[in-house]
Design a protein around this motif. Structure first.
Motif, PDB file in Angstrom:
ATOM      1  N   GLU A 248       0.524   2.230  15.722  1.00 55.81           N
ATOM      2  CA  GLU A 248      -0.174   2.808  16.868  1.00 55.81           C
ATOM      3  C   GLU A 248      -1.559   2.198  17.015  1.00 55.81           C
ATOM      4  O   GLU A 248      -2.009   1.880  18.129  1.00 55.81           O
ATOM      5  CB  GLU A 248      -0.258   4.330  16.725  1.00 55.81           C
ATOM      6  N   TYR A 249      -2.248   1.993  15.902  1.00 56.18           N
ATOM      7  CA  TYR A 249      -3.575   1.380  15.923  1.00 56.18           C
ATOM      8  C   TYR A 249      -3.493  -0.070  16.418  1.00 56.18           C
ATOM      9  O   TYR A 249      -4.297  -0.512  17.244  1.00 56.18           O
ATOM     10  CB  TYR A 249      -4.180   1.437  14.520  1.00 56.18           C
TER      11      TYR A 249
ATOM     12  N   LYS B  39       8.130   4.546   5.828  1.00 56.46           N
ATOM     13  CA  LYS B  39       7.052   5.515   5.632  1.00 56.46           C
ATOM     14  C   LYS B  39       7.613   6.883   5.261  1.00 56.46           C
ATOM     15  O   LYS B  39       7.035   7.591   4.421  1.00 56.46           O
ATOM     16  CB  LYS B  39       6.191   5.583   6.898  1.00 56.46           C
TER      17      LYS B  39
ATOM     18  N   SER C 251       9.870   0.586  10.206  1.00 55.84           N
ATOM     19  CA  SER C 251       8.558   1.028   9.734  1.00 55.84           C
ATOM     20  C   SER C 251       8.561   2.520   9.464  1.00 55.84           C
ATOM     21  O   SER C 251       8.072   2.994   8.422  1.00 55.84           O
ATOM     22  CB  SER C 251       7.493   0.667  10.769  1.00 55.84           C
ATOM     23  N   ASP C 252       9.140   3.294  10.370  1.00 53.88           N
ATOM     24  CA  ASP C 252       9.184   4.749  10.203  1.00 53.88           C
ATOM     25  C   ASP C 252      10.049   5.145   9.013  1.00 53.88           C
ATOM     26  O   ASP C 252       9.684   6.029   8.231  1.00 53.88           O
ATOM     27  CB  ASP C 252       9.707   5.405  11.473  1.00 53.88           C
TER      28      ASP C 252
ATOM     29  N   GLN D 230       1.798  -1.224   8.159  1.00 56.91           N
ATOM     30  CA  GLN D 230       0.553  -1.033   8.899  1.00 56.91           C
ATOM     31  C   GLN D 230       0.700   0.085   9.931  1.00 56.91           C
ATOM     32  O   GLN D 230       1.799   0.547  10.236  1.00 56.91           O
ATOM     33  CB  GLN D 230       0.136  -2.345   9.555  1.00 56.91           C
ATOM     34  N   ASP D 231      -0.431   0.505  10.468  1.00 52.53           N
ATOM     35  CA  ASP D 231      -0.475   1.560  11.484  1.00 52.53           C
ATOM     36  C   ASP D 231      -0.150   0.930  12.833  1.00 52.53           C
ATOM     37  O   ASP D 231      -1.013   0.316  13.470  1.00 52.53           O
ATOM     38  CB  ASP D 231      -1.865   2.201  11.491  1.00 52.53           C
TER      39      ASP D 231
END
Length: 495
Positions: A66-67, A474, A470-471, A63-64
């Motif tokens: 930052e959002y 991605k 997460s990074d 998921q995003d």
């Protein structure tokens, strides 16, 4: 594990330097343990709950972040730390125990091979901490995902008297966690990293060379002991994560006489003096310098022997930045007691010399600094108004914090800090990272987490692990690099 020189060109996707709670939590997520939001759960924050419902089938790693972080507030300045803490321990700041909406699935296809390097057993500095003092944080704030610390403590204790544990218990919990979660194959203990340099790996793509020594037991001696030897190792890593913590090098005052034998810089030196019977009610006062929790522990330990204490610190007792002014009194009664002593028994105040004082044999020196130590065990203090006072002591304990040992980086990593070319410090100059990925701004392929980026509490360092994994996922998806998930490769250091 034994040693191997990996000059063959094999490149480990991730090498983590540091095997404390930061490295352990990161290893757990890198091993394929994946957080999802349960579709049956509800988060008490309605805005976050609404966002989590938008893509219910995606793992948190996809998921995003930052959002999801937008609009959240908490006791950490790192947004992903606040997010992950809110999901693991909803509303815990209010003393509430909501169930976490997260569920964990083991998905080995998501695993990224990695190696965790540490000088001692898993748990890092927790193994060196004093064993009887209670930790600052509540027990559930110290736990790692997937193993409730309270449940583990109940198996170890006959009764759990409070919600805080000792450092010795926490150290054993972290060691047990690595075993129970089958992470041992990722850990190379007894290793000291001596150099990390940027080099070219496959083709022209740069990577990191991590070199150091590994301590291993050699032949047995006649008395049953063994000879340990240090064997050099050299490994290549696509990514390096700095997770060393900040307990390695005690901070110094940098004043004359600080190297005299009666001046100490660690709590353990006080313990050693106590065990040798050097301190009692007839001793000259022990000077404790500092206004943090370790300094408070030293005051408590010394007063337990009825030995007199002088306590010098730079701040005012009412300074909101003083840690004692931030702790709930009911949860931390022993630290509240120290703060009362600091307030009521101040040097120069009328009550400090009263024979009816509640805290005899204790005297605080707020807003004072040490000017110098003298060979005759005298110490010169100076107030913020410039008034100097000479005091006679038996020992001086300088407990003003510590610095990380980043000697394996050029110039001890100074170029990586928020303030360039100044020493890295958890409070004053953390490593500069992207807040949503924990990538080090000045070093491609390098990440940092935990105290190095300003996170002193285990409760919040787990967010760094989420951001990094997460990074990595991605980046892997963008590169379509399927070599990162080769499950048949043994990346351990072995001979």
């Amino acid at each position: 594990m034994e040693n191997q020189d990996r000059d063959s060109g094999d490149i480990i996707p991730v090498v983590i330097i540091g095997n404390g709670p930061s490295g352990i939590c990161l290893s757990y997520l890198l091993s394929g343990h994946t957080p999802y939001v349960s579709q049956d759960a509800a988060h008490p924050n309605p805005l976050l709950q609404h966002k989590l419902r938008e893509q219910p089938d995606l793992s948190l790693l996809e998921q995003d972040l930052e959002y999801l972080c937008e609009g959240l507030e908490g006791r950490s300045s790192n947004p992903v730390a606040v997010l992950f803490d809110s999901l693991l321990l909803p509303d815990s700041d209010f003393g509430l125990e909501h169930s976490s909406p997260l569920i964990w699935r083991y998905e080995p296809e998501r695993a990224i091979p990695h190696l965790v390097l540490g000088r001692g057993p898993p748990g890092g500095a927790w193994h060196a901490m004093e064993g009887s003092m209670l930790t600052l944080s509540l027990a559930n704030w110290m736990e790692l995902p997937g193993l409730k610390l309270k449940d583990w403590l109940r198996e170890k204790r006959r009764n759990v008297r409070n919600d805080r544990a000792t450092p010795a218990e926490i150290a054993l919990y972290y060691q047990h966690y690595v075993s129970q979660k089958s992470l041992e194959q990722n850990f190379a203990c007894g290793t000291t990293v001596t150099e990390v340099t940027r080099v070219h790996g496959d083709g022209d793509e740069p990577c990191w060379r991590v070199t150091g020594v590994q301590r291993r037991e050699g032949e047995e001696l006649g008395d049953g002991g063994t000879v340990s030897e240090e064997v050099p190792f050299s490994i290549l890593a696509r990514n390096v994560v700095l997770a060393t913590g900040t307990h390695d090098i005690p901070a110094r005052l940098r004043v004359d006489g600080e190297s005299l034998p009666f001046v100490c810089h660690s709590f353990w030196e006080l313990e050693a003096a106590i065990s040798r019977g050097e301190l009692d009610e007839l001793s000259e006062p022990v000077l404790v310098v500092g206004a943090g929790l370790t300094a408070a522990d030293a005051v408590l330990a010394t007063r337990h022997l009825s030995a007199p204490v002088y306590h010098a610190f730079r701040r005012s007792v009412t300074d909101p930045g003083l840690i004692f002014n931030q702790l709930p009194k009911l949860l931390y009664p022993e630290y509240h007691k120290v703060h009362q002593m600091m307030t009521q028994q101040q040097y120069g105040s009328p009550t400090s010399s009263s024979s009816s004082s509640s805290y005899p044999n204790y005297l605080s020196f707020p807003k004072h600094r040490v000017v110098k130590f003298l060979p005759n065990k005298k110490c010169i203090l100076e107030s913020d108004l410039g008034q100097k006072t000479a005091i006679q002591v038996s020992k001086a304990l300088v407990l003003i914090g510590s610095h990380p040992n980043l000697s394996f980086l050029p110039d001890h990593g100074r170029s990586l800090g928020v303030y360039r070319n100044e020493p890295i410090s958890c409070r004053r100059n953390p490593i500069d990272v992207d807040p949503f990925t924990n990538r080090v701004t000045e070093a491609p392929g390098m990440y940092a987490m935990g105290p190095l980026v300003g996170e002193n509490f285990v409760r919040f360092l787990k967010g760094g692990a989420l951001a990094i994994v997460s990074d990595l996922h991605k980046r892997q998806k963008l590169l379509m690099d399927d070599t990162w998930v080769r499950a048949d490769t043994d990346w351990s250091i072995k001979g």
